[in-house]
Design an enzyme around this catalytic site. Structure first.
Site, PDB file in Angstrom:
ATOM      1  N   ASN A 170       2.136 -18.638 -16.111  1.00 39.55           N
ATOM      2  CA  ASN A 170       2.138 -20.024 -16.565  1.00 39.55           C
ATOM      3  C   ASN A 170       0.832 -20.427 -17.246  1.00 39.55           C
ATOM      4  OD1 ASN A 170       4.690 -21.213 -15.567  1.00 39.55           O
ATOM      5  ND2 ASN A 170       3.903 -20.580 -13.580  1.00 39.55           N
TER       6      ASN A 170
ATOM      7  N   HIS B 220       4.434 -19.348 -21.315  1.00 42.33           N
ATOM      8  CA  HIS B 220       3.603 -18.493 -20.481  1.00 42.33           C
ATOM      9  C   HIS B 220       2.462 -17.934 -21.305  1.00 42.33           C
ATOM     10  CE1 HIS B 220       6.370 -17.666 -16.793  1.00 42.33           C
ATOM     11  NE2 HIS B 220       6.174 -18.932 -17.017  1.00 42.33           N
TER      12      HIS B 220
ATOM     13  N   ARG C 134       6.206 -25.046  -7.597  1.00 45.64           N
ATOM     14  CA  ARG C 134       7.404 -24.218  -7.512  1.00 45.64           C
ATOM     15  C   ARG C 134       7.225 -22.914  -8.301  1.00 45.64           C
ATOM     16  NH1 ARG C 134      10.948 -21.081  -9.888  1.00 45.64           N
ATOM     17  NH2 ARG C 134      10.769 -22.442 -11.704  1.00 45.64           N
TER      18      ARG C 134
ATOM     19  N   CYS D 281       2.842 -13.026 -13.885  1.00 39.58           N
ATOM     20  CA  CYS D 281       4.059 -12.606 -14.569  1.00 39.58           C
ATOM     21  C   CYS D 281       4.679 -11.446 -13.788  1.00 39.58           C
ATOM     22  CB  CYS D 281       3.742 -12.173 -15.990  1.00 39.58           C
ATOM     23  SG  CYS D 281       5.196 -11.617 -16.900  1.00 39.58           S
TER      24      CYS D 281
END
Lengths: 301, 307
Positions: B254, B214, B20, B245
């Site tokens: 991530n 992140h 996702r 990002c």
């Protein structure tokens, strides 16, 4: 648990030597000199300039004498150079070096493959350098490779790391830089190794040299800081790949390290922006992208 | 949660957000069958939770337009949770109809971010989620709450830890079983992570907290380590570090699941996840996306021929 962090950390910049030595492209002497001069303006106190090793073995460092003589030497900044033997030491001193480094390893197989002798024999070789350095009042930094793993032997015992570190420290090295040469270490193995080494060498004389090949460098450095280590090696722009894992990264990027230390309120004296500018310069010269995530992210904002 | 002698949790639950959060933030859109195959591969790795898709209007998030097909098409392995994002009641109903058994809602600790992202204030967004959470509770559907910008905002800059604690507490008391604290732009460091967690831990039990870091500034693993040293035992990550990002073009987003697991393995912390299997799933999706992995562990393992 996370204890108190050191208030200050000394960052030892190894880009011009460890970094450039492990890059595919070779940069001309004026570029090396400019790199070191730019680094000298960032607030870094220690910049490893070059290696006085035979160009037959390390062609990237063939211009060691020109580099050493060509750089601006700022007061308050140390420019150590590698000296694998007495001959290299003498050439280094003749070229103006005021600090040298010697390289040991915690792995027999690594030593054999790398410099074709046993750990014991390598330390005997260094003894000559130590004696000469003592006579010339030249400080010597000792490196121990493979402290968290070896590309040939695999796991390395913490006791072995402590043994080699203790030998080098008692031979007269003022500082021992413990290197995770292939970056396989994790906060778990770092903690375990340091706990054993700290029984033999005072923590004030220890440094960590972490590679980021498995992305673990900053986490490993964090644990080292938590245990009282206050000297950390890093390479501008993360220069220097890993010779044992083609295409993989090597040295941790100085920018990313300084970013973390700033966030922890730990004083380094380093200007992050100037450091990033220096990284941009050398990456352009090498025609490559930076390995520093901080540099990568900041460019776009 | 049992702690080892080291003070670290014995077990950490990894919440895999690649399908996702990862795919949503990739330039290339993958076909439905590839998404389904990715999730099926991830289901076999031992991961206890895999965020499948987002029931949001395809007008806003085209990468997730096939949410129904994906939800209906995946294998459902026993012991694995398959949460989906549901930004509003409509999305929630649609998710349930498609077979979802767990949902997530997204709040933020920054007013500006809330306004720019979903065009309403934090308060209004929480009212919207309240409807979702009420309906979910009526149906015994667990709800996970996310708080974005927990360590910094692309518009506001620094975010006060108390604000993060306040929003987290609202979501938790409304009925979210877990609050995932997100360093949305990756600016956090162990310093700011510690301060933020100290504030949040005053309001929410440790066992209900997760971190979603992140790696945009390379700080993710150091931040995660700090969190687990404070007792946090749920960590979000994305296979192959999927998902850039959106606020720093070209920068990473991530943290890679492989790199997190490598670190946790080295710390002797149990995750139940097979690292090699995750690397294989990562290899599969990177091939499909025609991109290199963002996982250093995968990169190094591939280079040394370990996989």
């Amino acid at each position: 648990a996370s204890g108190a962090y050191p208030k200050r950390v000394k960052v030892v910049e190894v880009g011009p030597r460890d970094g450039l030595q492990n890059e595919k492209n070779v940069v001309p002497t004026p570029v090396k000199i400019n790199l070191i001069n730019m680094l000298s303006e960032t607030g870094l106190q220690v910049i490893e300039a070059t290696s006085f090793v035979s160009p037959k073995w390390v062609p990237q460092m063939a211009d060691h004498t020109e580099v050493m003589q060509g750089i601006n030497k700022f007061p308050g900044i140390s420019y150590p150079v590698l000296t694998p033997n007495l001959k290299g030491f003498q050439a280094a001193v003749a070229a103006g070096a005021k600090e040298v480094s010697i390289f040991g390893a915690a792995s027999e197989m690594f030593t054999k493959k790398n410099i074709n002798c046993s750990i014991e024999e390598s330390l005997e070789r260094f003894d000559e350098v130590m004696k000469a350095a003592r006579e010339a009042s030249i400080p010597v930094r000792g490196y121990v490779s493979c402290v968290l793993g070896c590309p040939y032997e695999g796991k390395i015992s913490a006791a072995k790391v402590a043994e080699v570190s203790k030998k080098m420290y008692s031979m007269g090295c003022y500082e021992i830089s413990l290197g995770d040469t292939i970056g396989v270490g994790t906060p778990g193995s770092m903690k375990e190794m340091l706990a054993v080494v700290m029984k033999e060498v005072p923590v004030g004389a220890l440094a960590v040299h972490c590679h980021d090949t498995y992305g673990q460098a900053l986490a490993n450095i964090l644990v080292a800081l938590q245990m009282g280590v206050s000297v950390v090696d890093a390479s501008v722009a993360g220069l220097g790949g890993c010779p044992y894992a083609q295409g993989a990264s090597g040295n941790v990027a100085t920018e990313d390290l300084v970013y973390m230390l700033n966030g922890l309120g730990i004083h380094t004296g380093v200007d992050l922006q100037k450091l990033m500018d220096t990284g941009t310069f050398i990456c352009n010269a090498l025609n490559r992208k930076t390995n520093s995530k901080v540099s990568q992210a900041s460019c776009r904002l | 949660q049992e702690l080892q002698a080291s003070g670290l949790p014995e077990y950490i639950k990894i919440v895999e957000v690649g399908p996702r959060d990862g795919l949503q933030n990739e330039k290339v859109i993958v076909p439905t069958d590839i998404k389904i195959e990715l999730i099926n591969q991830l289901s076999k790795t031992g991961l206890p939770a895999i965020e499948v898709t987002s029931f949001v209007s395809s007008k806003w998030v085209p990468q997730m337009a096939d949410h129904k097909e994906v939800m209906r098409g995946i294998e459902r392995h026993p012991g694995v949770q398959y949460p989906v994002l549901t930004p509003n009641l409509q999305g929630f109903h649609s998710a349930i109809a498609a077979g979802a058994t767990e949902v997530s809602v997204f709040g933020a600790a920054s007013e500006s971010f809330s306004k720019m992202n979903i065009n309403c204030s934090i308060e209004e967004s929480i009212e919207r989620f309240e409807e979702v959470i009420k309906s979910a509770r009526n149906m015994n559907i667990p709800v996970r709450g996310y708080v974005s910008c927990a360590l910094g905002c692309p518009y506001e800059g620094n975010i006060a830890p108390d604000k993060v604690a306040e929003v987290s507490k609202r979501l938790y008391s409304m009925g979210c079983y877990e609050i995932s604290l997100g360093d949305t732009i990756g600016v956090g460091t162990p310093g700011s992570m510690k301060k933020m967690l100290e504030a949040v831990m005053k309001e929410i039990p440790l066992s209900a907290l997760a971190v979603h870091c992140h790696d945009t500034y390379g700080q993710a693993l150091a931040n995660i380590l700090t969190a687990i040293q404070m007792g946090v035992a749920v960590v979000d990550s994305s296979v192959a570090g999927l998902g850039g990002c959106p606020y720093a073009k070209g920068a990473t987003g991530n943290v890679a699941t492989e790199d997190v697991i490598y670190m946790l393995n080295g710390l002797g912390i149990n995750t139940g996840v097979n690292l090699c299997a995750v690397m294989e799933a990562g290899n599969f999706i990177c091939t499909a996306l025609n991109k290199k992995t963002n996982s250093k562990v995968a990169q190094a393992s591939f280079s040394t021929g370990t996989i």
